[in-house]
Design an enzyme around this catalytic site. Structure first.
Site, short mmCIF file in Angstrom:
data_model
loop_
_atom_site.label_atom_id
_atom_site.label_comp_id
_atom_site.label_asym_id
_atom_site.label_seq_id
_atom_site.Cartn_x
_atom_site.Cartn_y
_atom_site.Cartn_z
N HIS A 175 40.71 37.27 83.74
CA HIS A 175 39.89 36.81 82.62
C HIS A 175 38.44 36.60 83.06
O HIS A 175 37.51 36.99 82.36
CB HIS A 175 40.49 35.51 82.06
CG HIS A 175 39.74 34.92 80.92
ND1 HIS A 175 39.80 35.45 79.65
CD2 HIS A 175 38.92 33.85 80.85
CE1 HIS A 175 39.05 34.73 78.84
NE2 HIS A 175 38.50 33.75 79.54
N GLU B 170 30.29 33.81 73.88
CA GLU B 170 29.55 33.76 72.62
C GLU B 170 28.03 33.72 72.80
O GLU B 170 27.28 33.75 71.83
CB GLU B 170 30.01 32.57 71.78
CG GLU B 170 31.40 32.69 71.23
CD GLU B 170 32.52 32.46 72.25
OE1 GLU B 170 33.61 33.03 72.07
OE2 GLU B 170 32.28 31.71 73.23
#
Length: 163
Positions: free
Chosen positions: A98, A67
């Protein structure tokens, strides 16, 4: 140059600009909070040490490193007076891919936001193999990446102002 042999936060070989004329924002990820908290404190302390007024440092927290790009973009959209945004986070290698996707997305995102706004957006994200490597780079034996990100922000703000 091997990182394991060096404290990366030694700036004795370079001139750091006075930051009293600049305004900065810091976006810090809450994920791996012990590490990112140390990065954040290092960045703030370094900015203050180099003349940035506390009132000229805006801080926002985001859930994770992914983010950070969005936060930087929002900060630059809402606050035209910023000279640079520092993005601080920590992604530690796990058992899946990931890690690779997040690290790549954050690096690309930070770069794209910087280009979009023609403002320095600083990549202060640790991408480590384990928790110890992160601790070593968040105030440990290899210095503090938060300090390094703040110095980079100061230098880039000064460069932008000089052009």
């Amino acid at each position: 140059m091997a990182t394991r042999l060096k404290n990366l936060s030694d700036f004795s070989h370079t001139t750091v600009p006075d930051g009293s004329a600049y305004r900065f924002a810091i976006a810090v990820a809450e994920w791996n909070a012990e590490i990112t908290g140390s990065l954040y404190q290092g960045a703030v302390d370094t900015l203050l040490k180099h003349g940035v007024r506390e009132s000229n440092i805006r801080s926002v927290a985001v859930p994770g490193s992914f983010e950070l790009s969005s936060a930087a973009d929002l900060l630059l959209q809402k606050h035209n007076d910023l000279d640079a945004v520092i993005c601080l986070g920590c992604v530690i290698q796990g058992d899946t891919r990931h890690f690779d996707f997040i690290c790549d997305a954050v690096a690309q995102g930070v770069t794209n936001v910087s280009i979009k706004h023609s403002k320095p957006v600083i990549f202060g994200v640790l991408t480590t193999n384990d928790q110890q490597q992160a601790a070593d780079r968040a105030g440990g034996r290899h210095g503090n990446k938060g300090d390094e990100a703040a110095i980079t922000a100061l230098k880039m703000a000064a460069l932008a102002a000089s052009l």
